[in-house]
Design an enzyme around this catalytic site. Sequence first.
Site, PDB file in Angstrom:
ATOM      1  N   SER A 109       0.840  -1.192   0.000  1.00  0.00           N
ATOM      2  CA  SER A 109       0.000   0.000   0.000  1.00  0.00           C
ATOM      3  C   SER A 109       0.883   1.253   0.000  1.00  0.00           C
ATOM      4  CB  SER A 109      -0.926  -0.011   1.211  1.00  0.00           C
ATOM      5  OG  SER A 109      -1.899  -1.022   1.052  1.00  0.00           O
ATOM      6  N   GLY A 110       0.237   2.417  -0.043  1.00  0.00           N
ATOM      7  CA  GLY A 110       0.998   3.665  -0.101  1.00  0.00           C
ATOM      8  C   GLY A 110       1.079   4.195  -1.516  1.00  0.00           C
ATOM      9  N   ASP A 152       6.774  -9.029  -4.272  1.00  0.00           N
ATOM     10  CA  ASP A 152       5.559  -9.168  -5.078  1.00  0.00           C
ATOM     11  C   ASP A 152       5.661 -10.363  -6.013  1.00  0.00           C
ATOM     12  OD1 ASP A 152       4.390  -7.017  -3.882  1.00  0.00           O
ATOM     13  OD2 ASP A 152       4.785  -5.600  -5.499  1.00  0.00           O
ATOM     14  N   HIS A 185       9.120   3.739  -3.650  1.00  0.00           N
ATOM     15  CA  HIS A 185       9.198   3.561  -2.202  1.00  0.00           C
ATOM     16  C   HIS A 185      10.296   4.455  -1.663  1.00  0.00           C
ATOM     17  CE1 HIS A 185       8.121  -0.274  -4.162  1.00  0.00           C
ATOM     18  NE2 HIS A 185       7.108  -0.206  -3.318  1.00  0.00           N
TER      19      HIS A 185
END
Lengths: 212, 212, 334, 334
Positions: free
Chosen positions: C56-57, C111, C220
């Site tokens: 998320s984010g 992922d 990120h």
Amino acid sequence: MSETAARTLARMFERMSEVIEAEKDHLSELDGAVGDGDHGITMSIGFKAVTSALAGLDLDEASLSDVMSTAASGFLDAVGASTGPLYATGFRRAARVLTGRDRLDLAACRDMLTAIAEGIRERGKAQRGDKTMLDVWLPAAEAATAAVAHNLSKQDFWKAVETAAENGAAATATMIATKGRAARLRERSLGHPDPGAASAALLIKTIASLQF
Amino acid sequence: MSETAARTLARMFERMSEVIEAEKDHLSELDGAVGDGDHGITMSIGFKAVTSALAGLDLDEASLSDVMSTAASGFLDAVGASTGPLYATGFRRAARVLTGRDRLDLAACRDMLTAIAEGIRERGKAQRGDKTMLDVWLPAAEAATAAVAHNLSKQDFWKAVETAAENGAAATATMIATKGRAARLRERSLGHPDPGAASAALLIKTIASLQF
Amino acid sequence: MKKLINDPSTVVRDMLEGVVALSPSAVLLADENVVIRSGLPESGARKVAVLSGGGSGHEPAHAGYVGGGMLTAAVAGDVFTSPSTDAVLAGIRASAGPAGALVIVKNYTGDRLNFGLAAELARAEGIPVEIVVVADDVALKDTVPAERRRGIAGTLLVHKLAGAAAEQGLSLEEVARIARSAAENLSSMGISLGSCTLPSVGKPGYVLGEQEIEVGLGIHGEQGVRRMSIASADELTALVLQTIEADGKLKRDDRVVLLVNGLGSTPPMELSIVARSAVAYLEGMGVTVERAWAGTFLSALDMPGFSLSVMHVDDKALAFVDAPTGAGAWPRGG
Amino acid sequence: MKKLINDPSTVVRDMLEGVVALSPSAVLLADENVVIRSGLPESGARKVAVLSGGGSGHEPAHAGYVGGGMLTAAVAGDVFTSPSTDAVLAGIRASAGPAGALVIVKNYTGDRLNFGLAAELARAEGIPVEIVVVADDVALKDTVPAERRRGIAGTLLVHKLAGAAAEQGLSLEEVARIARSAAENLSSMGISLGSCTLPSVGKPGYVLGEQEIEVGLGIHGEQGVRRMSIASADELTALVLQTIEADGKLKRDDRVVLLVNGLGSTPPMELSIVARSAVAYLEGMGVTVERAWAGTFLSALDMPGFSLSVMHVDDKALAFVDAPTGAGAWPRGG
Ligand SMILES: Nc1ncnc2c1ncn2[C@@H]1O[C@H](COP(=O)(O)OP(=O)(O)O)[C@@H](O)[C@H]1O
Ligand SMILES: Nc1ncnc2c1ncn2[C@@H]1O[C@H](COP(=O)(O)OP(=O)(O)O)[C@@H](O)[C@H]1O
Ligand SMILES: [Mg+2]
Ligand SMILES: [Mg+2]
Ligand SMILES: [Mg+2]
Ligand SMILES: [Mg+2]
């Protein structure tokens, strides 16, 4: 006999979880140098999930394979770090290779180590020298294979496996990461051991100490 | 005769622009205390626009009303501050009241001042005491009306108008703003003169100094 | 840290509850952070499911793209953390039928591993699953091999094409082929004016100087290729597009769609100014900009800055781009 | 100041050029900062034109709302400065025919004066014009009289209803009545976590403490009602909705639409969390939330924070809300 072996294997996971708990901060610190600093946490969550999954298992009825596949599913509850699917796959392969077996003899241990290593390799597509946990699991599995081939005693078998694992973990400090988060740092990862390799060596040392 | 009057009126706007230019920073400072600090800039842009619009006018052919309505349109090019539509409307009303007239006698000056004040009042919907430029234009227009009624001399007429304007501007310092940006500050605007009132007093002083 | 949140430990669930509270086209699973398109037919009647997700984010990614003609399900991990294999598997089970599922993954180890394992487990249960990995970030083109490039904002163009193809009732194989080709035709790169703050950490990951920006960083906050002084929108845009050009992905007579993406706290005014620069640059080099959008499409929490994504298109791809969708975060027009 | 711009003096024009470069539904006048809906029929065949505008820095307002079913034209002033009467007049002339124009103005002196004078000049040219003033900000309800409340983000709900009504071919009188009723049914209030920076000034208007927020501020950074410490999204949302309640504008069994607006640099994750809080609060007090959206709809440059807007609706108003529009910035779903 089956009862005892399944209980022994479940105890192995309990001990692993304790060791990880004790080294949690250290592992996260190692990951802080080359990754995102959460390796202690992810391993801790993973192994806690394994032990609590195993607590739900009737160990009087369960097979070795049942224990391993329960551990695999438990690990999948772990937060989504790289380690989750890597160990889950390793444990699944081990469950497969233990199917129909009810004794944790050296041949079974060799096959278990090899299955875990192969599972991690298959899932992560890493190679030896990529500075990952594979640099511990692969040599450990190879040492186990050689030890059985040379008919080593139980004690020497585990000595050989543990030494291979420790050497492998130490060697990662001289490698440049090409897989996982540390890969983005490349040269900057040189000199730092890989956290996943360090935790793998701890796990193998724990198994060895149980002297199945 | 029409030529001269139109030229005189155009000169009035030139002088106004010069005065505003000289006092620009001071006006913005006053606005900084109670508003958004741009009143000097908006007045400067507005009057520059007026003089450049008038420069395009053939003053030998133009009527007084032409000069005023050209000034009004010019002001509309000003950035969209409150002053733009206020003065533009004032000048439009003045243009209307000067239609058909070709002399800047005291009656014409009275009507011009009154029309400007009325235009500003109509557009801005402010009342006396609201701490705006209206607190200068309204008393100035009233002083002009009284001066004509009492048949004062040209000199006394302009003296009365100028004094009324200056008193009006000074009085805004004792008022609490209820219109425009300063209204959001309410009590905090007390003690500060209104920038729009200050610039209005400057404009009226400039007209007075020309002694039409 | 000043953030509009309730508790750092509940941001993901709170956010997803907000997303589905506002979106008639999506529902949230009770026990996993998985958002599913509402009103799916029963399993046997389903078209190919298109799934994506990740840490998320990155809102509105991925839950915002759930809706008819785009994603069938989005799986959300913790902030900047891959979702667990279990969560992904739950997403596949809840959204896919015998027609199978296409899983679109941004190229991050966590992922790839979790979505990959989930896909394998789903296949073992009899659900056909294909995986497409998006690695559109050209920033590190001289630093890492092509297969290790990161997946960033261009990913949602892959969502769009795959979702539109699935909506047409195409087979899993076809949908996967279209998604892979979209991923191959895609290049992106970002520039940040500052760092981002994880809710659980409470302070920015790094601090840039008063005039300093980071070129080519990841979503990120991962390192970029270099730091430099802030320059004009025209210059920064040219820098990004020149990198894509140098990667061999942009040349005269190309037909492209353009995505101008805000990284989380970039005001719409600035995104429009960047969009103007980007369109002008592309048209100036003889590229046809078939569609273009500006907005916050895939963010990095509260990071200021932007990324540009360019995808080559032909008439068929454009038709998928233009196909209607009920996904709340897909932009209008273009 | 780090901003993605070319030159502080060209931000407005650059921004508008970007907006129209990306929007097939809008064109920019060559000599004024006025964005007009593209493809308008010739003057005699036009429906009622709906115009709005004001100072820039509130993107996507107002140019982003130009499109079929919403605004016919948007007039942009300099940053935080009303557009000139001339510009507004140019907008009316370019967009309106004999059916006339409705001009929607946020309640600021400069806007009221310039739009008002332009309307008068247009009427003098024979174009029927009606003006609606929006004053939806309840923050200063105990400080200023109702007619001096500011116009903020709720304004775009007035755009939507008026635009939808005009698109149906209703008369100017009807469109104005619908817009006025929307404005009367509307309440908004904002909370900021920090200030904003004007491109021409280069530093923030004020600085809040590490934990400090400003309650009830205006969209140009004008003073609010008080400063307080940051609180949870649930608490801040309750604070805003309670103020609207205390103003008598919200009670059990009301039917409303809800707009959760980011002030410019608020990340989508936080807006979704606020949206969840707001919907839960409203439903908890027995209010029916008929539609709800979260996004950056009317910003204050790069200000962090949010505003909530609540508008009472009946079935007729809802139909206008739901009517299709080509405006690029109007959100999907709801
Ligand atoms: N492809 C891979 N194959 C095998 N091991 C890997 C791979 N990628 C990463 N790892 C291992 O995972 C470790 C990091 O695990 P962890 O910190 O728990 O997850 P994350 O990297 O997602 O934060 C690395 O130190 C490395 O040993
Ligand atoms: N409604 C009004 N009626 C008359 N004058 C007004 C009104 N509102 C504001 N003013 C005047 O305008 C002045 C401010 O002008 P200026 O600073 O140029 O514009 P802005 O307020 O748009 O920045 C105030 O000092 C006041 O005298
Ligand atoms: Mg890690
Ligand atoms: Mg991690
Ligand atoms: Mg001012
Ligand atoms: Mg101003």
